[in-house]
Write an enzyme that holds these catalytic residues in place. Structure first.
Site, PDB file in Angstrom:
ATOM      1  N   HIS A  19      24.108 -15.316 -11.525  1.00 29.00           N
ATOM      2  CA  HIS A  19      23.249 -16.491 -11.413  1.00 29.00           C
ATOM      3  C   HIS A  19      21.927 -16.102 -10.756  1.00 29.00           C
ATOM      4  O   HIS A  19      21.650 -14.922 -10.516  1.00 29.00           O
ATOM      5  CB  HIS A  19      23.956 -17.639 -10.685  1.00 29.00           C
ATOM      6  CG  HIS A  19      24.407 -17.338  -9.283  1.00 29.00           C
ATOM      7  ND1 HIS A  19      23.539 -16.968  -8.279  1.00 29.00           N
ATOM      8  CD2 HIS A  19      25.642 -17.364  -8.718  1.00 29.00           C
ATOM      9  CE1 HIS A  19      24.202 -16.778  -7.151  1.00 29.00           C
ATOM     10  NE2 HIS A  19      25.491 -17.011  -7.380  1.00 29.00           N
ATOM     11  N   HIS A  22      22.016 -13.705  -7.602  1.00 26.52           N
ATOM     12  CA  HIS A  22      22.218 -12.286  -7.952  1.00 26.52           C
ATOM     13  C   HIS A  22      20.955 -11.716  -8.594  1.00 26.52           C
ATOM     14  O   HIS A  22      20.546 -10.584  -8.320  1.00 26.52           O
ATOM     15  CB  HIS A  22      23.360 -12.130  -8.962  1.00 26.52           C
ATOM     16  CG  HIS A  22      24.656 -12.781  -8.575  1.00 26.52           C
ATOM     17  ND1 HIS A  22      25.230 -13.779  -9.320  1.00 26.52           N
ATOM     18  CD2 HIS A  22      25.484 -12.573  -7.528  1.00 26.52           C
ATOM     19  CE1 HIS A  22      26.366 -14.156  -8.767  1.00 26.52           C
ATOM     20  NE2 HIS A  22      26.539 -13.448  -7.661  1.00 26.52           N
ATOM     21  N   CYS A 127      39.001 -17.341   6.167  1.00 30.98           N
ATOM     22  CA  CYS A 127      38.380 -17.956   4.990  1.00 30.98           C
ATOM     23  C   CYS A 127      38.596 -17.045   3.792  1.00 30.98           C
ATOM     24  O   CYS A 127      38.150 -15.883   3.804  1.00 30.98           O
ATOM     25  CB  CYS A 127      36.889 -18.174   5.213  1.00 30.98           C
ATOM     26  SG  CYS A 127      36.020 -18.759   3.738  1.00 30.98           S
ATOM     27  N   CYS A 130      35.228 -15.920   2.239  1.00 28.93           N
ATOM     28  CA  CYS A 130      34.593 -14.800   2.952  1.00 28.93           C
ATOM     29  C   CYS A 130      35.489 -13.567   2.990  1.00 28.93           C
ATOM     30  O   CYS A 130      35.017 -12.460   3.252  1.00 28.93           O
ATOM     31  CB  CYS A 130      34.274 -15.204   4.391  1.00 28.93           C
ATOM     32  SG  CYS A 130      33.057 -16.528   4.559  1.00 28.93           S
ATOM     33  N   CYS A 144      33.967 -23.503   6.828  1.00 27.37           N
ATOM     34  CA  CYS A 144      33.181 -22.283   6.681  1.00 27.37           C
ATOM     35  C   CYS A 144      31.779 -22.685   6.227  1.00 27.37           C
ATOM     36  O   CYS A 144      31.622 -23.431   5.250  1.00 27.37           O
ATOM     37  CB  CYS A 144      33.829 -21.356   5.654  1.00 27.37           C
ATOM     38  SG  CYS A 144      32.773 -19.976   5.148  1.00 27.37           S
ATOM     39  N   HIS A 147      31.041 -21.383   2.510  1.00 24.74           N
ATOM     40  CA  HIS A 147      31.856 -21.834   1.376  1.00 24.74           C
ATOM     41  C   HIS A 147      32.289 -23.296   1.462  1.00 24.74           C
ATOM     42  O   HIS A 147      32.918 -23.814   0.535  1.00 24.74           O
ATOM     43  CB  HIS A 147      33.086 -20.925   1.224  1.00 24.74           C
ATOM     44  CG  HIS A 147      32.726 -19.513   0.873  1.00 24.74           C
ATOM     45  ND1 HIS A 147      32.561 -18.531   1.823  1.00 24.74           N
ATOM     46  CD2 HIS A 147      32.457 -18.942  -0.320  1.00 24.74           C
ATOM     47  CE1 HIS A 147      32.227 -17.403   1.232  1.00 24.74           C
ATOM     48  NE2 HIS A 147      32.153 -17.621  -0.067  1.00 24.74           N
ATOM     49  N   LYS A 298      22.307 -24.399  -1.377  1.00 27.64           N
ATOM     50  CA  LYS A 298      22.374 -23.009  -1.814  1.00 27.64           C
ATOM     51  C   LYS A 298      23.030 -22.911  -3.188  1.00 27.64           C
ATOM     52  O   LYS A 298      24.024 -23.576  -3.467  1.00 27.64           O
ATOM     53  CB  LYS A 298      23.187 -22.203  -0.788  1.00 27.64           C
ATOM     54  CG  LYS A 298      23.484 -20.767  -1.215  1.00 27.64           C
ATOM     55  CD  LYS A 298      24.570 -20.168  -0.347  1.00 27.64           C
ATOM     56  CE  LYS A 298      25.043 -18.834  -0.907  1.00 27.64           C
ATOM     57  NZ  LYS A 298      26.205 -18.310  -0.171  1.00 27.64           N
ATOM     58  N   LYS A 301      28.663 -20.417  -7.042  1.00 27.32           N
ATOM     59  CA  LYS A 301      29.739 -20.844  -7.934  1.00 27.32           C
ATOM     60  C   LYS A 301      30.543 -21.960  -7.280  1.00 27.32           C
ATOM     61  O   LYS A 301      30.915 -22.943  -7.923  1.00 27.32           O
ATOM     62  CB  LYS A 301      30.657 -19.665  -8.249  1.00 27.32           C
ATOM     63  CG  LYS A 301      31.922 -20.046  -9.025  1.00 27.32           C
ATOM     64  CD  LYS A 301      32.770 -18.815  -9.310  1.00 27.32           C
ATOM     65  CE  LYS A 301      34.062 -19.203 -10.033  1.00 27.32           C
ATOM     66  NZ  LYS A 301      35.010 -19.872  -9.144  1.00 27.32           N
TER      67      LYS A 301
END
Length: 520
Positions: A19, A22, A127, A130, A144, A147, A298, A301
């Site tokens: 995405h 990256h 997590c 993570c 977290c 996430h 942010k 996914k």
């Protein structure tokens, strides 16, 4: 002897398609690699995929597949996407590569034999996203931070790396090398981590096989696999040829890591202490960028708001998207993505500014000089200002590239584009050509503008390689990037040979109808 430049992206976790996040990191690393190659430095660019760990096993179980099948699928997606986008990496590494597995096990055994790994029971909040135990600073409202999921309490026996014994050294190293972690805000964040009374403690580097089998087996205990971060970070050594490649020492001496801020702690704390335990010097710089946000969140996914680079390529062309990423994010800070902003940036900078300069210069060269670079006459003050502007742009761009301030490097380049456009307005060759006795001035104006385009093409090459190649080709300099050197070739203003045939070509960036965002 030229300096070595070894640039890395993080290796991307294989549980989703590539995405915008990256893509941005890889664009930045690719731009840096291209610049340092053009500067004549021995350059090696590493990217790849991180394929072990609990998240992969979790996705595989959900889909009824083996973890290796999931890893193969998504690793191929990353490599095929990066190839389609034209990234200039030298190696695409996978943590399932046999040489990487061997290096990880060799290092684990070395650190274990040195007494820097011990075994104990641990109880904490874990997590899965993570793939590590969290501290208070990693959570907000019981979730977290990265996430937005509730961690689970785990109690199990594992192997630990004596990371904390290196914290004093790390703090001293950061103090002695103020740009070791950049921008500065991230250096300060790491120092705050190291000062916390609760502390980071030692690093759990194993997972019991009765819970997770998908990983690199510990060489000293077959009942455990290696923690994914300890495995993944070592890719930077494997990719550079550790331990036996004769080029390893040179490459590692010029190591530059590019990462997003969500993986600051592993790269700024885990990794330098691991390197110290291995007996290797730390990398040169850790370059940390912010998040791309969509609707103030942010991109990830987990949150379901990803932007596909291939979709952007199909709609706008990848170089336009690449330019937007580099121009609109201040390196280190967060930035917001919208197609409205993307289209506005394409129209303002690429179509109206750069594209128009290329088009008008080459059209006038065709009309008033028969399509050949004319002979340059005596330079007056306005031409000398353009010459000085090219040198200033080259020097500033070099300075900002080496400080990892890519947005400011582009600012310096487009200041020069603006200057050349103003120069044409001052000289107005379309008017001068109608006046008797100004033929020499018109020729000088067109030569200066064509030569400025040569400099712009060279300076643009790290950022927009295909566009730069088109500009140089239209100036009769096809293939010249292969032997170009920055900043030297720009500092030699006046290198373009009179009589060189030019071509106009199609618009580099056709203007796009502006998008109008509708309210809810």
């Amino acid at each position: 002897m030229t300096r070595a430049f070894y640039v890395t992206t993080p290796i991307y976790y294989v549980n989703a398609e590539p995405h915008i996040g990256h893509t941005y990191t890889t664009v930045v690393a690719d731009t840096a690699a291209r610049y340092h190659r053009l500067a004549g430095e021995s350059t090696f660019f590493l990217t790849g995929t991180d394929e072990h760990g609990e998240k992969i096993a979790e996705v595989a179980e959900q889909r009824g597949l083996a973890p290796k099948q999931i890893a193969d699928q998504y690793s191929a997606a990353f490599r095929e996407t990066w190839d389609a986008l034209g990234f200039s990496y030298d190696r695409f590494i996978r943590t399932t590569d046999p040489d990487h597995v061997n290096v990880v096990q060799r290092i684990l055994q070395q650190v274990y034999d040195a007494g820097d790994i011990y075994f104990q029971e641990y109880d904490g909040l874990y997590c899965v996203g993570c793939e590590r135990f969290l501290t208070e600073r990693d959570m907000q409202d019981g979730l977290c931070i990265d996430h937005e999921r509730t961690p689970e309490r785990r109690r199990e026996s594992n192997y630990f790396f004596r990371m904390s014994q290196h914290f004093a050294w790390l703090a001293d190293h950061i103090a002695a090398h103020p740009d070791f972690i950049r921008p500065e805000r991230y250096k300060n964040e790491v120092l705050a981590m190291l000062r916390e009374e609760s502390g980071l403690g030692d690093l759990c580097i194993s997972r019991p096989k009765d819970r997770l089998e998908w990983g690199i087996e510990l060489p000293f205990d077959g009942n455990y696999v290696c923690y994914v971060w300890f495995d993944a970070l070592i890719n930077y050594l494997t990719g550079a040829g550790y331990p036996d490649d004769e080029r390893f020492a040179e490459r590692w001496g010029g190591a530059e890591h590019f990462v997003a801020k969500d993986i600051l702690k592993p790269h700024a704390v885990f990794w330098p202490t691991m390197l110290r335990a291995i007996g290797l010097p730390p990398y040169q710089h850790l370059n940390v960028h912010g998040y791309w946000n969509v609707d103030a969140r942010k991109v990830s996914k987990t949150l379901g708001n990803m932007i596909s680079p291939l979709a952007m390529r199909e709609k706008y062309g990848f170089e336009a998207f690449r330019f937007f990423l580099l121009r609109d994010m201040v390196f280190g800070l967060d930035s917001n993505f919208s197609e409205t902003a993307l289209v506005a940036r394409i129209n303002a900078d690429l179509a109206n500014n750069l594209g128009n300069l290329v088009s008008r210069t080459l059209n006038m060269t065709k009309r008033y000089a028969g399509g050949q670079v004319p002979e340059c006459g005596p330079l007056e003050r306005v031409e000398e200002e353009v010459t000085n502007g090219a040198a200033r742009a080259a020097e500033k761009l070099d300075h900002f590239m080496r400080r990892c301030e890519l947005h400011r490097a582009l600012d310096a380049l487009f200041e020069f584009v603006d200057q050349v456009n103003r120069y044409l307005e001052i000289r107005a060759p379309w008017k001068a050509a109608k006046q008797s006795g100004l033929e020499r001035q018109v020729a000088t104006t067109l030569y200066t503008s064509c030569e400025a385009l040569r400099c712009i093409g060279l300076l643009l090459a790290p950022f927009l390689p295909d566009t730069a190649a088109k500009i140089l080709e239209r100036l009769g300099l096809a293939g010249s990037l292969a032997s170009a050197r920055l900043p030297d070739d720009v500092l030699r203003f006046g290198s373009l040979q009179a009589g060189t045939p030019t071509t106009v070509g199609a618009p580099l960036f056709p203007r796009i109808e502006p998008l109008v965002e509708t309210g809810s």
